[in-house]
Design a protein around this motif. Structure first.
Motif, PDB file in Angstrom:
ATOM      1  N   SER A  12       0.807  -1.219   0.000  1.00 40.94           N
ATOM      2  CA  SER A  12       0.000   0.000   0.000  1.00 40.94           C
ATOM      3  C   SER A  12       0.841   1.271   0.000  1.00 40.94           C
ATOM      4  O   SER A  12       0.297   2.373  -0.064  1.00 40.94           O
ATOM      5  N   ALA A  13       2.159   1.134   0.041  1.00 40.16           N
ATOM      6  CA  ALA A  13       3.029   2.314   0.083  1.00 40.16           C
ATOM      7  C   ALA A  13       2.952   3.114  -1.210  1.00 40.16           C
ATOM      8  O   ALA A  13       3.152   4.330  -1.212  1.00 40.16           O
ATOM      9  N   ASP A  14       2.644   2.459  -2.330  1.00 35.82           N
ATOM     10  CA  ASP A  14       2.579   3.142  -3.621  1.00 35.82           C
ATOM     11  C   ASP A  14       1.152   3.455  -4.046  1.00 35.82           C
ATOM     12  O   ASP A  14       0.906   3.794  -5.208  1.00 35.82           O
ATOM     13  N   GLY A  15       0.219   3.340  -3.135  1.00 33.37           N
ATOM     14  CA  GLY A  15      -1.161   3.686  -3.435  1.00 33.37           C
ATOM     15  C   GLY A  15      -2.135   2.676  -2.871  1.00 33.37           C
ATOM     16  O   GLY A  15      -1.938   1.465  -3.000  1.00 33.37           O
ATOM     17  N   LEU A  16      -3.185   3.165  -2.235  1.00 30.04           N
ATOM     18  CA  LEU A  16      -4.220   2.299  -1.681  1.00 30.04           C
ATOM     19  C   LEU A  16      -5.151   1.824  -2.795  1.00 30.04           C
ATOM     20  O   LEU A  16      -5.435   2.559  -3.739  1.00 30.04           O
ATOM     21  N   HIS A  18       8.031 -14.628  -0.542  1.00 33.15           N
ATOM     22  CA  HIS A  18       8.259 -13.268  -0.071  1.00 33.15           C
ATOM     23  C   HIS A  18       7.207 -12.887   0.962  1.00 33.15           C
ATOM     24  O   HIS A  18       6.103 -13.433   0.982  1.00 33.15           O
ATOM     25  N   LYS A  19       7.558 -11.921   1.817  1.00 27.81           N
ATOM     26  CA  LYS A  19       6.646 -11.427   2.834  1.00 27.81           C
ATOM     27  C   LYS A  19       6.072 -10.073   2.396  1.00 27.81           C
ATOM     28  O   LYS A  19       6.819  -9.186   1.975  1.00 27.81           O
ATOM     29  N   TYR A  20       4.737  -9.948   2.492  1.00 30.80           N
ATOM     30  CA  TYR A  20       4.060  -8.720   2.099  1.00 30.80           C
ATOM     31  C   TYR A  20       3.172  -8.215   3.226  1.00 30.80           C
ATOM     32  O   TYR A  20       2.743  -8.978   4.089  1.00 30.80           O
ATOM     33  N   CYS A  21       2.891  -6.922   3.194  1.00 33.07           N
ATOM     34  CA  CYS A  21       1.920  -6.335   4.104  1.00 33.07           C
ATOM     35  C   CYS A  21       1.223  -5.178   3.395  1.00 33.07           C
ATOM     36  O   CYS A  21       1.707  -4.668   2.385  1.00 33.07           O
ATOM     37  N   PHE A  22       0.061  -4.785   3.896  1.00 36.21           N
ATOM     38  CA  PHE A  22      -0.608  -3.588   3.381  1.00 36.21           C
ATOM     39  C   PHE A  22      -1.541  -3.048   4.452  1.00 36.21           C
ATOM     40  O   PHE A  22      -1.932  -3.760   5.387  1.00 36.21           O
ATOM     41  N   ASN A  23      -1.897  -1.784   4.307  1.00 37.55           N
ATOM     42  CA  ASN A  23      -2.746  -1.099   5.278  1.00 37.55           C
ATOM     43  C   ASN A  23      -4.135  -1.717   5.273  1.00 37.55           C
ATOM     44  O   ASN A  23      -4.824  -1.718   4.254  1.00 37.55           O
ATOM     45  N   LEU A  60       3.177  -2.976  -9.910  1.00 33.29           N
ATOM     46  CA  LEU A  60       2.644  -1.741 -10.485  1.00 33.29           C
ATOM     47  C   LEU A  60       3.591  -1.127 -11.508  1.00 33.29           C
ATOM     48  O   LEU A  60       3.150  -0.631 -12.549  1.00 33.29           O
ATOM     49  N   LYS A  61       4.885  -1.166 -11.221  1.00 37.45           N
ATOM     50  CA  LYS A  61       5.859  -0.572 -12.142  1.00 37.45           C
ATOM     51  C   LYS A  61       5.849  -1.294 -13.482  1.00 37.45           C
ATOM     52  O   LYS A  61       5.877  -0.668 -14.550  1.00 37.45           O
TER      53      LYS A  61
END
Length: 438
Positions: free
Chosen positions: A56-60, A71-76, A175-176
């Protein structure tokens, strides 16, 4: 030790010893220093921290792309959708007293959330170890090597789902990388739109994609205006247990139910043929349905001024993208098609598209890129069964203000003989979605 510049905020430096002097903090080039430090903890808001990648650092958004294996992921997990607090329905119909929000706030408090759960995944192992970090207000999960799609949700103490997010499990595409997979289209009125070269949820094995990239675990279907997808396969192994029911409720109540029950397909085989079963023409619930994806077309099918509102919290697209408007596909019309597309144009005018087997390859009318329109079928509005003939994609645009088409959503439809560039369809149908860049 060679000191980083600046020293990371997760490290507290207790002392620096300079030539035996522990009170001298001067640092000179090409000298060695003895550093005694204490690790205070990890700041997940710091993008330099790599234990978990913060999606979520690059957009919600309601959809996050997880591109790495093991890999380990997280988001808001405290913000619904993209966090847009603008009530588009209230703005479009200011005297109606309607709202897109069946809740008090777009933002959830940490205290409201009990846990995070996996609702379904298209194959076992798409995501693993889903959990809620109450301290940070983040959902955490891990990937293995299985590709496909999954749905993750947060629940309250009554085990009610408060919000859910689609995890698009790709192979090296985030996203990139989506920038490299966009196709430039130009509409009938010379407006440029960039679209993804495949549907949400599709695989990225081929450029451009082929049929296998867009079917099976890579095929997702949405009811018009809903944020959560429905996958093809259903099994207890992957947690996918699609329920079939009628919403039998009014706008805000139906919205709340769709949030609490993202796995439920709301069928409706009588007028208005909308998953919001009370959204009859010109009713308040119809107005709400018009605005869910942020493009309340006042024109009949092909917008003169589309994209009226901002991306809403119900848009199923990744950050930086949104569901494409109805006129996106007018650029693929044959050059011999000379009829001007006007406000009252016949939506059923189509372009002959040649041979049809498993789908069409559509060439951009602007550059050399092309995209694939897979014949992935639909979930039928009346009984929720998967029909495998033809292909469909939703646009963000409702059918306009005339009763003949006002109960519909606008789509692109393609079959053996033709591609229909802007065809009205019942909103309870489940169609794939293709995104346009914001």
């Amino acid at each position: 030790a060679i000191l980083p510049n600046p020293i990371p905020n997760m490290i507290a430096v207790n002392r620096i010893e300079h030539n035996g002097n522990m009170t001298n903090y001067d640092v000179e080039r090409n000298h060695h220093y003895k550093v005694t430090s204490t690790i205070k903890g990890i700041n997940f808001a710091d993008k330099r921290v790599t234990e978990y990648t913060n999606l979520s650092a690059d957009g919600l958004a309601n959809c996050y792309l997880a591109s790495k294996d093991n890999h380990k992921y997280c988001f808001n997990g405290t913000v619904r959708g993209n966090g847009n607090t603008e009530d588009y329905a209230a703005l479009q119909y200011p005297t109606s007293g309607i709202s897109l929000f069946p809740f008090e706030s777009v933002t959830l408090t940490v205290g409201e959330i009990k846990d995070a759960v996996l609702v379904w995944e298209t194959e076992a192992g798409v995501v693993n170890n889903v959990r809620w970090d109450n301290t940070l207000g983040y959902i955490k999960f891990e990937t293995g090597e299985v590709k496909g799609n999954a749905l993750i949700a947060v629940r309250n103490t009554s085990n009610e789902i408060l919000w859910s997010w689609h995890i698009w499990r790709t192979d090296g595409v985030g996203l990139k990388e989506l920038e490299s997979y966009k196709v430039k289209m130009q509409t009938y009125n010379n407006r440029t739109i960039y679209v993804m070269d495949r549907n949400i949820g599709s695989n990225f094995a081929n450029i451009p994609p082929n049929y296998a990239d867009c079917t099976g675990v890579n095929a997702l279907y949405y009811q018009f205006g809903r944020k959560d997808p429905f996958p093809v396969a259903y099994s207890s192994t992957t947690g996918i247990q699609k329920a079939l029911t009628s919403s039998n409720s009014s706008g805000n109540t139906a919205l709340a139910k769709s949030i609490n029950e993202p796995q439920v397909f709301y069928k409706c085989n009588t007028t208005p043929n909308n998953w919001i079963s009370t959204a009859t023409f010109n009713s308040k619930d119809w107005m709400i349905s018009n605005c869910l994806w942020g493009d309340n077309s006042k024109d009949e099918g092909l917008d003169k001024q589309p994209w009226d509102g901002k991306k809403t919290i119900y848009d199923p697209s990744p950050a930086g993208w949104r569901v494409a408007p109805a006129d996106t596909w007018t650029g693929i019309l044959k050059s011999s098609y000379t009829k001007e597309i006007t406000l009252n144009a016949n939506f059923f005018d189509y372009v002959n598209a040649g041979a049809f087997s498993s789908g069409y390859m559509v060439n951009s009318n602007v550059d050399s890129r092309n995209m694939y329109l897979p014949a992935s079928g639909l979930y039928h509005y009346g009984d929720g069964t998967l029909r495998t003939s033809g292909g469909y994609k939703w646009s963000a645009s409702p059918g306009g203000t005339l009763e003949r088409f006002g109960l519909h959503g606008m789509s692109i439809r393609y079959e053996a003989s033709a591609i229909y560039i802007a065809k009205p369809e019942f909103r309870a149908n489940g169609f794939p979605v293709c995104c346009a860049q914001e």
